[in-house]
Design an enzyme around this catalytic site. Structure first.
Site, short mmCIF file in Angstrom:
data_model
loop_
_atom_site.label_atom_id
_atom_site.label_comp_id
_atom_site.label_asym_id
_atom_site.label_seq_id
_atom_site.Cartn_x
_atom_site.Cartn_y
_atom_site.Cartn_z
CG HIS A 103 0.03 -0.08 2.44
ND1 HIS A 103 0.66 -0.76 3.17
CD2 HIS A 103 0.27 1.35 3.57
CE1 HIS A 103 1.24 -0.73 4.45
NE2 HIS A 103 0.73 0.47 4.86
CG ASP A 105 1.17 5.29 4.30
OD1 ASP A 105 1.18 3.99 4.58
OD2 ASP A 105 2.20 5.43 5.01
CG HIS A 259 5.14 1.30 3.10
ND1 HIS A 259 4.20 2.22 2.62
CD2 HIS A 259 4.47 0.62 4.80
CE1 HIS A 259 3.51 2.69 3.66
NE2 HIS A 259 3.77 2.25 4.75
NE ARG A 274 1.20 6.20 9.87
CZ ARG A 274 0.50 5.47 9.07
NH1 ARG A 274 0.81 4.93 8.76
NH2 ARG A 274 -0.62 5.78 9.75
#
Length: 283
Positions: A103, A105, A259, A274
């Site tokens: 994917h 983000d 990723h 994150r």
């Protein structure tokens, strides 16, 4: 305030994507020249990695802001103590994890984040690696005919597979996402072939988590082409694999890479922090 300026080292870790950055402490204030060198390394390598960092939440956010405004993820709003941070926790019994398919983000947004910075707080002794794939190469290795066909085509991106009650993610994992009755699907369209706003290079911009089809096509027409492009985008020669350790950090260009988090940590816990960096229009 003392500013830290050193000549960073940039060491590629694979032939296509990824480099390790040395000789920098990201928890400290950095001079513009150092920030510029880090940004250049990011643009050159799509994802960059740092080792042995000691980074609390506030320095993490301060480092993120050197590259842009922090993006607040709508599907984690109200689910985390700090809306600017997402703690991604994997417990031993989890049947699913965040990001376990290829994917980019948050691409359902009209202006998806330009990047993300992921910091390792607790990692398993083995397993839990992350893969990254270079989407410049994904585009460049398409045939001339495929490039011609894709020119001008737009893809539809939705968050219905990753959030909301119909996705049913919270029943299987420790990191919770919005599934409340007030949740509403977010849908945006983006070009299948994007020109990177900083490098000027063309890249392939579809991903398994968010891309659901192509504008003006039926599902039956969209799916074979979409599946081909998704699989093509993470051919092994486009990828690198990063093994985490406590204090490791990854900073990826969310426009130029995809990723995947590998769900193989067995009986071990994994905790990551994150931040995301707001982006601009894609063209």
């Amino acid at each position: 305030m003392n500013m830290r300026s050193r000549q960073i080292e940039v060491l590629p870790i694979a032939g296509s994507i990824g480099a390790e950055i040395r000789n920098v402490d990201v928890s400290q204030p950095l001079e513009e020249a150092t920030v510029g060198a880090i940004r250049k390394a990011l643009l050159d390598h799509c994802v960059i990695f740092f080792r042995n960092q000691k980074l609390d939440a506030e320095p993490h956010k301060a480092f993120t802001r050197r590259f842009g405004r922090i993006f607040v993820h709508p599907n984690y709003r109200g689910m985390q103590a700090d809306p600017e941070i997402i703690l991604i926790t994997r417990e031993a019994g989890d049947k699913k994890i965040v990001g376990e398919e290829w994917h980019t983000d948050t691409t359902m947004m009209p202006q998806p984040p330009m990047g993300a910075i992921l910091y390792a707080i607790e990692v398993p002794p083995y397993g839990g690696d992350t893969l990254f794939a270079n989407q410049y190469q994904a585009y460049e290795t398409l045939s001339h005919g495929m490039k011609t066909m894709l020119a001008g085509v737009r893809a539809v991106h939705s968050d219905r597979k990753v959030a909301g009650p119909q996705a049913n993610k919270n029943a299987y994992r420790a990191t919770k996402v919005r599934e409340d009755g007030d949740w509403r699907e977010t849908v945006s369209s983006h070009p299948v072939v994007v020109t990177h706003p900083e490098t000027g290079r063309k890249l392939l911009y579809v991903n398994a988590s968010y891309t659901v089809g192509f504008e003006g096509m039926t599902d039956e027409e969209s799916q074979p082409l979409l599946e081909y492009l998704l699989q093509h985008g993470h051919r092994p020669e486009f990828t690198c694999r990063f093994r985490w350790a406590p204090g490791s950090m990854a900073f990826w260009d969310n426009r130029a890479s995809k990723h995947l988090a590998i769900h193989d940590a067995g009986p071990f816990r994994r905790v990551m922090r994150r931040t995301q960096i707001a982006g601009g229009p894609l063209g």
